[in-house]
Design a protein around this motif. Structure first.
Motif, PDB file in Angstrom:
ATOM      1  N   SER A  77     -14.746   6.898 -52.914  1.00 22.80           N
ATOM      2  CA  SER A  77     -15.036   8.226 -52.338  1.00 22.80           C
ATOM      3  C   SER A  77     -15.569   8.171 -50.905  1.00 22.80           C
ATOM      4  O   SER A  77     -15.350   9.077 -50.119  1.00 22.80           O
ATOM      5  N   THR A  78     -16.266   7.097 -50.549  1.00 21.82           N
ATOM      6  CA  THR A  78     -16.898   7.063 -49.220  1.00 21.82           C
ATOM      7  C   THR A  78     -15.919   7.260 -48.070  1.00 21.82           C
ATOM      8  O   THR A  78     -16.201   8.017 -47.142  1.00 21.82           O
ATOM      9  N   ARG A 105      -6.203   1.123 -58.354  1.00 21.58           N
ATOM     10  CA  ARG A 105      -6.399   1.215 -59.794  1.00 21.58           C
ATOM     11  C   ARG A 105      -5.021   1.166 -60.429  1.00 21.58           C
ATOM     12  O   ARG A 105      -4.047   1.664 -59.889  1.00 21.58           O
ATOM     13  N   HIS A 157     -19.672  -5.116 -55.602  1.00 23.77           N
ATOM     14  CA  HIS A 157     -18.226  -5.398 -55.493  1.00 23.77           C
ATOM     15  C   HIS A 157     -17.670  -4.791 -54.220  1.00 23.77           C
ATOM     16  O   HIS A 157     -18.157  -3.784 -53.713  1.00 23.77           O
ATOM     17  N   ALA A 173     -13.561  -4.034 -52.535  1.00 20.63           N
ATOM     18  CA  ALA A 173     -12.187  -3.866 -53.015  1.00 20.63           C
ATOM     19  C   ALA A 173     -12.265  -3.781 -54.536  1.00 20.63           C
ATOM     20  O   ALA A 173     -13.079  -3.029 -55.071  1.00 20.63           O
ATOM     21  N   LYS A 214     -26.645   3.625 -53.184  1.00 27.01           N
ATOM     22  CA  LYS A 214     -26.327   2.277 -52.664  1.00 27.01           C
ATOM     23  C   LYS A 214     -27.559   1.597 -52.072  1.00 27.01           C
ATOM     24  O   LYS A 214     -27.493   0.463 -51.597  1.00 27.01           O
TER      25      LYS A 214
END
Ligand code: 6PG
Length: 256
Positions: A46-47, A77, A152, A154, A205
């Protein structure tokens, strides 16, 4: 185990997106001047959406030479391209549908295929398009990455067998905690990049940012998080908002 790179902190997500857009514009201009094209690996999640939406805006879409740009994906995904979880769908909706880029210059991971077949197919396209010298990995001009709360990047998650992959450029892995399969570029490719922008925003985060960039990290000799394996040959820049940097005790600006 301190991860290197320049640290830039911005007041909020909008300021972070603007800074990332300006860096993209500069990196792209230099890459196109030097090599005739700019190859970018997009981040998912989303960032980056705010960055992509800014680049798609009327003020910005003409500031990037999309005719000389090739867009790739750092990971995907294992869902069809129109699935709500698809990184390609997020990029298409926030950027690709608004810019004048040839479809042949957008290299989607065909993640609707069987995972290993999709990974191999993407690696084959990287080989065809980059044709890097033997023994070297494709070098992106710009690699965009986000950071997960578990460190994580990627789709290289903690305990993933892909963390130690040093030969293949693209891998497929099942992520048990997500009960899902992912396709991801591996560290040989990530670390070959000329410019890496790590885009990290939000208070969720702050803990992982402190764990990776705070003083405790200095006492670690081995990587505790996937992001600590990031050692790009080129320039690494962390672009954080103040919420993500809250535990670092630093204010907006170039902190390092
Ligand atoms: C993905 C991304 C992943 C993402 C981080 C951060 O496919 O989700 O590649 O690595 O960048 O999980 O995600 P957010 O930006 O949503 O916090």
């Amino acid at each position: 185990m301190t991860v290197g790179g320049e640290l830039h902190i911005y007041a909020d997500r909008a300021a972070l997106a603007l800074a990332a857009a300006r860096r993209w514009e500069t990196i792209a201009r230099d890459a196109i001047a030097a090599r005739g094209r700019c190859r970018v690996a997009l981040a998912g999640g989303s960032t980056p959406r705010a960055l992509y939406a800014l680049l798609a805006s009327a003020d910005w879409r003409a500031r990037i030479d999309w005719r000389a740009t090739h867009l790739w994906f750092g990971d995907e995904r294992c869902v069809p391209p129109d699935h709500p979880d698809s990184n390609y769908r997020m990029a298409r909706e926030s950027l690709l549908d608004a810019i004048d880029i040839a479809p042949a210059q957008v290299h989607r991971i065909e993640a609707e295929r069987a995972p290993e077949a999709a990974a191999q197919a993407y690696s084959d396209v990287l080989q065809t398009q980059f044709a890097p010298p033997a023994g070297t990995a494709p070098r992106f001009d710009l690699l965009l990455l986000g950071l997960g709360p578990d460190g994580h990047i990627a789709s290289l998650f903690p305990e993933s067998p892909l963390l130690d992959e040093q030969r293949r450029w693209v891998g497929a892995c099942e992520v048990a905690r997500l009960d899902a399969w992912r396709i991801s570029l591996t560290f040989p490719v990530l670390n070959a990049a000329r410019h890496v922008l790590l885009l990290v925003a939000g208070e969720d985060k702050a803990d992982i940012v402190e764990a990776v960039l705070g003083t405790d990290a200095d006492n670690r000799t081995r990587p505790a998080y996937p992001v600590e394996r990031l050692r790009p040959q080129g320039q690494l820049e962390w672009l954080l908002d103040e919420a993500a940097a809250a535990r670092l005790g630093l204010r907006s600006g170039v902190a390092r």
